[in-house]
Scaffold this motif. Structure first.
Motif, PDB file in Angstrom:
ATOM      1  N   CYS A 162      42.066  69.003  72.065  1.00 48.70           N
ATOM      2  CA  CYS A 162      41.327  70.615  72.205  1.00 48.70           C
ATOM      3  C   CYS A 162      39.709  70.296  72.004  1.00 48.70           C
ATOM      4  CB  CYS A 162      41.719  71.765  71.763  1.00 48.70           C
ATOM      5  SG  CYS A 162      43.931  72.089  72.621  1.00 48.70           S
ATOM      6  N   ASN A 163      39.808  69.285  70.498  1.00 55.68           N
ATOM      7  CA  ASN A 163      38.388  69.571  69.976  1.00 55.68           C
ATOM      8  C   ASN A 163      37.325  68.450  70.620  1.00 55.68           C
ATOM      9  OD1 ASN A 163      39.481  66.824  68.487  1.00 55.68           O
ATOM     10  ND2 ASN A 163      39.866  68.061  66.863  1.00 55.68           N
ATOM     11  N   GLY A 164      38.258  67.357  71.685  1.00 58.62           N
ATOM     12  CA  GLY A 164      37.262  66.123  72.709  1.00 58.62           C
ATOM     13  C   GLY A 164      38.077  64.612  72.309  1.00 58.62           C
ATOM     14  N   LYS A 165      37.930  64.088  72.716  1.00 61.66           N
ATOM     15  CA  LYS A 165      37.938  62.604  72.125  1.00 61.66           C
ATOM     16  C   LYS A 165      36.948  62.117  71.064  1.00 61.66           C
ATOM     17  CE  LYS A 165      39.202  57.915  73.948  1.00 61.66           C
ATOM     18  NZ  LYS A 165      40.012  58.041  73.834  1.00 61.66           N
ATOM     19  N   GLU A 166      37.442  61.075  69.691  1.00 64.92           N
ATOM     20  CA  GLU A 166      37.146  60.508  68.730  1.00 64.92           C
ATOM     21  C   GLU A 166      36.596  59.587  69.539  1.00 64.92           C
ATOM     22  OE1 GLU A 166      38.692  64.814  68.076  1.00 64.92           O
ATOM     23  OE2 GLU A 166      40.117  62.343  68.447  1.00 64.92           O
ATOM     24  N   THR A 167      35.853  59.500  69.072  1.00 66.05           N
ATOM     25  CA  THR A 167      35.128  57.743  69.215  1.00 66.05           C
ATOM     26  C   THR A 167      34.400  57.296  67.758  1.00 66.05           C
ATOM     27  OG1 THR A 167      32.894  58.060  70.184  1.00 66.05           O
ATOM     28  CG2 THR A 167      34.346  57.895  71.360  1.00 66.05           C
ATOM     29  N   GLN A 178      33.630  65.842  72.722  1.00 66.56           N
ATOM     30  CA  GLN A 178      33.153  67.485  73.555  1.00 66.56           C
ATOM     31  C   GLN A 178      35.102  68.209  73.205  1.00 66.56           C
ATOM     32  OE1 GLN A 178      30.236  68.491  74.284  1.00 66.56           O
ATOM     33  NE2 GLN A 178      30.934  70.046  74.129  1.00 66.56           N
ATOM     34  N   ALA A 179      34.382  69.474  72.649  1.00 68.52           N
ATOM     35  CA  ALA A 179      35.406  70.372  72.933  1.00 68.52           C
ATOM     36  C   ALA A 179      36.405  71.043  73.546  1.00 68.52           C
ATOM     37  CB  ALA A 179      35.802  71.004  71.375  1.00 68.52           C
ATOM     38  N   VAL A 180      37.145  71.324  74.193  1.00 68.48           N
ATOM     39  CA  VAL A 180      37.973  71.650  75.277  1.00 68.48           C
ATOM     40  C   VAL A 180      37.536  73.162  75.240  1.00 68.48           C
ATOM     41  CG1 VAL A 180      39.723  72.221  76.913  1.00 68.48           C
ATOM     42  CG2 VAL A 180      39.788  70.043  76.075  1.00 68.48           C
TER      43      VAL A 180
END
Length: 427
Positions: A162-167, A178-180
């Motif tokens: 839910c808090n987006g894909k970490e890179t 980018q958070a959902v």
């Protein structure tokens, strides 16, 4: 100057061949001192000093110290230079590996020191990919184990979709994605994100939940609260709300008030019903009452305006009922009428006290039984037996042993008054 170079130079000068031979070279401090003393003079002094320095190093790279020893004391100076050599970190950048000293050593402040995690210098030979001095922050690109915070994106995955894909950034730091955004713009839903897969869930709020000034949620829509919307809004004085279904008897009227709250509310203006309010369902029950005075001489009925009516059964209106009246009731002793209907029925009843010379003519009733006794009783029953006749008390029928039958005539003597013809009267 490398070890190999130093040994070559010593060979050319025919000096101290032992300096390049095994154990003596690997312990520069001890060898340097002995060499300086063996050759004496100024060289010994310089050699001794250089030997002391060489003891710090790990190899026999004497360099300029060897030169100084040669200038000051000849062969002895060269011997001293061999011993004091070590690794020369002069003018080398801090963190540079000490050449020839093997792994886990670095030049720091002109000295060759043992490398370790946390010294601020990443040492690849020590399996370090970074070194930030163990600053306690494992997220700044370097952990306190001197490893990169991340090297690939997968290292940064926190398991929360839910808090987006970490890179993983170029400087080995994890960066959030980018958070959902699950906001559906409907104030009547509770929006949430499913951590496992990042999908959105929208749960409807209960009807009546506030969703703005004067508005409430109804079937997941934000609407202005009004009577008839099937939601009981107590803030607006509503006691119930059945959608204004047109039935004011079902517990809720079309003004959003209860059908009833007390028995009085159920009054149907009919005295022949028992009016009760069910305070749970707020519905009225108007049950027809039973009028029964347990008197056979009355016909029980009910008048909506007044209630129970107990009508005396007396069809011929002679004041007597053909039934047996209730003892102690209002019509006690008014029953037993032997004929209540038909021609001349009113002339026969238990209340008749007079005597009649003519039969009543009522069918089904014993002749001359006016008082419903079941037989006919004669009015004049005495027979004159003779003897003195001085007072009226001595009277009776003459010339007979039995009184005449009802309606029959004969001579009747009344002492003192004389004889007369009369007709036998009965009832």
């Amino acid at each position: 100057m490398t070890r190999k170079t130093l040994c070559s130079l010593a060979a050319l000068l025919f000096l101290l061949p032992v300096a390049c031979g095994g154990g003596e070279f690997e312990t520069p401090k001890g060898t340097g001192g002995a060499a300086g003393e063996g050759n004496g003079g100024t060289g010994a002094t310089s050699g001794g000093t250089a030997g002391a320095t060489g003891g710090t190093g790990a190899t026999a790279t004497g360099g300029s110290a060897g030169t100084a020893g040669m200038s000051a004391g000849g062969a002895g100076g060269i011997a001293g230079a061999g011993g004091t050599g070590g690794v020369d970190c002069t003018d080398l950048e801090d963190g540079t590996p000490c050449e020839g000293e093997g792994d886990n050593t670095l030049c720091v402040s002109g000295q060759c020191v043992q490398s370790e995690c946390g010294d601020g210098y990443p040492d690849e030979n020590n399996d370090e990919t970074c070194d930030d001095g163990k600053n306690g922050d494992d997220t700044d690109g370097c952990t306190d184990e001197c490893k990169a915070t991340c090297t690939v994106d997968a290292d940064c995955d926190d398991g929360d979709a839910c808090n987006g894909k970490e890179t993983c950034s170029a400087d080995n730091k994890c960066e959030l994605g980018q958070a959902v955004n699950c906001d559906d713009g409907n104030p009547c839903t509770a929006d949430s994100c499913v951590m496992a897969n990042g999908s959105c869930a929208h749960e409807s709020l209960d009807d009546g939940a506030a969703c703005g000034t004067g508005k409430i949620c109804l079937s997941t829509s934000c609407k202005t609260s009004v009577c008839g919307d099937r939601y009981v809004d107590s803030a607006k004085g509503e006691e119930c709300d059945d959608g204004k279904d047109g039935d004011n008897t079902d517990g809720c009227k079309d003004d959003c008030k209860f059908t009833c709250k007390t028995n009085t509310d159920c009054n149907d203006d009919n005295a022949c019903t028992n009016d009760v309010c069910n305070t749970t369902t707020h519905t009225c029950t108007n049950t027809t009452i039973t009028c029964n005075d347990s008197d056979a001489c009355t016909a029980d009925s009910c008048a909506p305006a007044t209630g129970c009516v107990y009508t005396f059964i007396d069809e011929d209106k002679d004041g007597y009922s053909p039934n047996q009246c209730k003892a102690g009731g209002p019509y006690a002793n008014k029953g037993g009428d032997c004929r209540d209907t038909g021609t001349n029925a009113a002339v026969v009843n238990p209340g008749v006290t007079g005597y009649f010379t003519v039969d009543h003519g009522v069918p089904g009733v014993t002749s001359y039984d006016y008082n419903c006794s079941g037989s006919s009783e004669a009015q004049y029953t005495k027979v004159f037996a003779g003897g003195s006749c001085t007072t009226p008390v001595n009277q009776g029928w003459l010339n007979t042993t039995l009184p005449p039958a009802c309606g029959q005539s004969g001579t009747y003597r009344i002492c003192g008054l004389g004889d007369s013809t009369r007709v036998q009267a009965c009832h």
